[in-house]
Motif scaffolding. Structure first.
Motif, PDB file in Angstrom:
ATOM      1  N   LYS A  17       0.924  -1.250   0.028  1.00 56.56           N
ATOM      2  CA  LYS A  17      -0.038  -0.009   0.102  1.00 56.56           C
ATOM      3  C   LYS A  17       0.934   1.306  -0.308  1.00 56.56           C
ATOM      4  CE  LYS A  17      -3.611   2.302   2.384  1.00 56.56           C
ATOM      5  NZ  LYS A  17      -4.530   2.342   3.662  1.00 56.56           N
ATOM      6  N   ILE A  18       0.417   2.220  -0.982  1.00 59.03           N
ATOM      7  CA  ILE A  18       1.234   3.439  -1.136  1.00 59.03           C
ATOM      8  C   ILE A  18       0.449   4.589  -0.971  1.00 59.03           C
ATOM      9  CG2 ILE A  18       2.828   4.792  -2.452  1.00 59.03           C
ATOM     10  CD1 ILE A  18       3.940   2.259  -3.522  1.00 59.03           C
ATOM     11  N   ASP A  19       0.456   5.469  -0.228  1.00 59.47           N
ATOM     12  CA  ASP A  19      -0.042   6.869   0.004  1.00 59.47           C
ATOM     13  C   ASP A  19       0.600   8.084  -0.569  1.00 59.47           C
ATOM     14  OD1 ASP A  19      -2.513   5.556   0.932  1.00 59.47           O
ATOM     15  OD2 ASP A  19      -1.861   5.534   3.129  1.00 59.47           O
ATOM     16  N   ALA A  20       0.075   9.082  -1.335  1.00 55.01           N
ATOM     17  CA  ALA A  20       0.648  10.077  -1.453  1.00 55.01           C
ATOM     18  C   ALA A  20       0.683  11.157  -0.426  1.00 55.01           C
ATOM     19  CB  ALA A  20       0.292  10.885  -2.813  1.00 55.01           C
ATOM     20  N   SER A  21       1.711  11.970   0.062  1.00 58.88           N
ATOM     21  CA  SER A  21       1.582  12.785   0.995  1.00 58.88           C
ATOM     22  C   SER A  21       2.392  13.929   0.581  1.00 58.88           C
ATOM     23  CB  SER A  21       2.475  12.078   2.263  1.00 58.88           C
ATOM     24  OG  SER A  21       2.579  13.112   3.469  1.00 58.88           O
ATOM     25  N   TYR A  22       1.830  15.126   0.912  1.00 56.06           N
ATOM     26  CA  TYR A  22       2.468  16.447   0.529  1.00 56.06           C
ATOM     27  C   TYR A  22       3.008  17.416   1.988  1.00 56.06           C
ATOM     28  CZ  TYR A  22      -0.237  15.280  -3.503  1.00 56.06           C
ATOM     29  OH  TYR A  22      -0.886  14.959  -4.457  1.00 56.06           O
ATOM     30  N   LEU A  23       4.135  17.823   1.900  1.00 50.11           N
ATOM     31  CA  LEU A  23       4.772  18.532   2.849  1.00 50.11           C
ATOM     32  C   LEU A  23       4.993  19.863   2.439  1.00 50.11           C
ATOM     33  CD1 LEU A  23       7.246  15.737   4.096  1.00 50.11           C
ATOM     34  CD2 LEU A  23       5.124  16.289   5.055  1.00 50.11           C
ATOM     35  N   SER A  24       4.263  20.785   3.381  1.00 51.79           N
ATOM     36  CA  SER A  24       4.805  22.406   2.907  1.00 51.79           C
ATOM     37  C   SER A  24       3.864  23.087   3.894  1.00 51.79           C
ATOM     38  CB  SER A  24       4.312  22.510   1.361  1.00 51.79           C
ATOM     39  OG  SER A  24       4.236  24.164   1.075  1.00 51.79           O
ATOM     40  N   PRO A  25       4.275  24.186   4.171  1.00 49.67           N
ATOM     41  CA  PRO A  25       3.407  25.369   4.978  1.00 49.67           C
ATOM     42  C   PRO A  25       2.453  25.844   4.059  1.00 49.67           C
ATOM     43  CG  PRO A  25       5.660  26.300   4.546  1.00 49.67           C
ATOM     44  CD  PRO A  25       5.713  24.737   3.929  1.00 49.67           C
ATOM     45  N   HIS A  26       2.790  25.799   2.652  1.00 47.86           N
ATOM     46  CA  HIS A  26       1.544  26.275   1.753  1.00 47.86           C
ATOM     47  C   HIS A  26       0.466  25.384   1.621  1.00 47.86           C
ATOM     48  CE1 HIS A  26       4.535  29.311   0.885  1.00 47.86           C
ATOM     49  NE2 HIS A  26       5.506  28.313   0.833  1.00 47.86           N
ATOM     50  N   VAL A  27       0.711  24.185   1.749  1.00 50.81           N
ATOM     51  CA  VAL A  27      -0.405  23.186   1.745  1.00 50.81           C
ATOM     52  C   VAL A  27      -1.404  23.586   3.003  1.00 50.81           C
ATOM     53  CG1 VAL A  27      -1.026  20.801   1.769  1.00 50.81           C
ATOM     54  CG2 VAL A  27       0.641  21.519   0.266  1.00 50.81           C
ATOM     55  N   ASN A  28      -0.614  23.621   4.255  1.00 52.36           N
ATOM     56  CA  ASN A  28      -1.370  23.721   5.583  1.00 52.36           C
ATOM     57  C   ASN A  28      -2.195  25.197   5.326  1.00 52.36           C
ATOM     58  OD1 ASN A  28      -0.220  21.444   6.507  1.00 52.36           O
ATOM     59  ND2 ASN A  28       1.358  22.504   7.485  1.00 52.36           N
ATOM     60  N   LEU A  29      -1.614  26.277   4.771  1.00 47.00           N
ATOM     61  CA  LEU A  29      -2.386  27.499   4.563  1.00 47.00           C
ATOM     62  C   LEU A  29      -3.643  27.376   3.755  1.00 47.00           C
ATOM     63  CD1 LEU A  29      -2.360  30.403   5.187  1.00 47.00           C
ATOM     64  CD2 LEU A  29      -0.718  31.011   3.544  1.00 47.00           C
ATOM     65  N   ALA A  30      -3.504  26.678   2.698  1.00 50.06           N
ATOM     66  CA  ALA A  30      -4.483  26.499   1.930  1.00 50.06           C
ATOM     67  C   ALA A  30      -5.724  25.770   2.695  1.00 50.06           C
ATOM     68  CB  ALA A  30      -4.330  25.623   0.576  1.00 50.06           C
ATOM     69  N   SER A  31      -5.311  24.825   3.551  1.00 53.21           N
ATOM     70  CA  SER A  31      -6.403  24.088   4.431  1.00 53.21           C
ATOM     71  C   SER A  31      -6.941  25.135   5.338  1.00 53.21           C
ATOM     72  CB  SER A  31      -5.723  23.032   5.192  1.00 53.21           C
ATOM     73  OG  SER A  31      -6.641  22.393   6.049  1.00 53.21           O
ATOM     74  N   ARG A  32      -6.165  26.132   5.915  1.00 55.11           N
ATOM     75  CA  ARG A  32      -6.568  27.230   6.901  1.00 55.11           C
ATOM     76  C   ARG A  32      -7.594  27.967   5.915  1.00 55.11           C
ATOM     77  NH1 ARG A  32      -4.060  24.921  10.721  1.00 55.11           N
ATOM     78  NH2 ARG A  32      -2.068  25.032  11.141  1.00 55.11           N
ATOM     79  N   LEU A  33      -7.152  28.471   4.847  1.00 54.33           N
ATOM     80  CA  LEU A  33      -8.070  29.039   4.100  1.00 54.33           C
ATOM     81  C   LEU A  33      -9.669  28.507   3.781  1.00 54.33           C
ATOM     82  CD1 LEU A  33      -5.358  30.475   1.504  1.00 54.33           C
ATOM     83  CD2 LEU A  33      -6.795  31.881   2.927  1.00 54.33           C
ATOM     84  N   GLU A  34      -9.427  27.174   3.557  1.00 52.90           N
ATOM     85  CA  GLU A  34     -10.581  26.600   3.362  1.00 52.90           C
ATOM     86  C   GLU A  34     -11.414  26.419   4.732  1.00 52.90           C
ATOM     87  OE1 GLU A  34     -12.582  22.149   2.119  1.00 52.90           O
ATOM     88  OE2 GLU A  34      -9.947  22.565   2.482  1.00 52.90           O
ATOM     89  N   SER A  35     -11.000  26.426   5.646  1.00 51.21           N
ATOM     90  CA  SER A  35     -11.796  26.328   7.053  1.00 51.21           C
ATOM     91  C   SER A  35     -12.273  27.783   7.538  1.00 51.21           C
ATOM     92  CB  SER A  35     -10.918  26.089   8.259  1.00 51.21           C
ATOM     93  OG  SER A  35     -10.371  24.595   8.074  1.00 51.21           O
ATOM     94  N   ALA A  36     -11.478  28.959   6.904  1.00 50.40           N
ATOM     95  CA  ALA A  36     -11.938  30.168   7.264  1.00 50.40           C
ATOM     96  C   ALA A  36     -13.133  30.768   6.191  1.00 50.40           C
ATOM     97  CB  ALA A  36     -10.940  31.086   7.029  1.00 50.40           C
ATOM     98  N   THR A  37     -13.353  29.762   5.389  1.00 43.93           N
ATOM     99  CA  THR A  37     -14.576  30.151   4.525  1.00 43.93           C
ATOM    100  C   THR A  37     -15.927  30.126   5.249  1.00 43.93           C
ATOM    101  OG1 THR A  37     -15.063  27.659   3.824  1.00 43.93           O
ATOM    102  CG2 THR A  37     -13.761  29.185   2.439  1.00 43.93           C
TER     103      THR A  37
END
Length: 93
Positions: A17-37
Motif C-alpha cells: 500500500k502506498i499513499d501520497a503525502s504533501y509536505l509544505s507550509p503552503h498546503v497547510n495555509l490552503a487548508s486554513r483558508l478553506e476552514s476560514a470560509t
C-alpha cells in the motif's frame, strides 16, 4: 482555499500500500483558508499570493475580505473572495 507556494510530494508506504503525502507550509495555509470560509460565509477564499497570479480580468471579480495571520504564520496577508460578477457591473441602490 487557494494558495500558491512550493510543496514536496512523496509516496509513503510499503510494497502493498502506498499513499501520497504533501509536505509544505503552503498546503497547510490552503487548508486554513478553506476552514476560514465558514467564518466569512463564502464558498472560496484565496490568498494574497494566489490573487497576485491572477489575470486582471479575474482580479476584477474578486473583493478583499480581510487582512489576517493564520496559525503557523507570523506574516499577515490579505485574503480575497471571488464574486460572481465584477464589482464594476454591480448596481448599488
Amino acid at each position: 482555499g487557494l494558495h500558491k507556494g512550493w510543496a514536496i510530494e512523496g509516496a509513503i508506504g510499503s510494497k502493498v500500500k502506498i499513499d501520497a503525502s504533501y509536505l509544505s507550509p503552503h498546503v497547510n495555509l490552503a487548508s486554513r483558508l478553506e476552514s476560514a470560509t465558514k467564518k466569512y460565509n463564502v464558498p472560496l477564499l484565496v490568498s494574497e499570493a494566489f490573487f497576485g497570479g491572477l489575470s486582471g480580468s479575474i482580479q476584477s471579480t474578486c473583493r478583499r475580505c480581510d487582512r489576517v495571520s493564520f496559525k503557523g504564520s507570523t506574516d499577515p496577508m490579505m485574503i480575497y473572495h471571488q464574486d460572481l460578477e465584477p464589482l464594476s457591473t454591480l448596481q448599488l441602490h
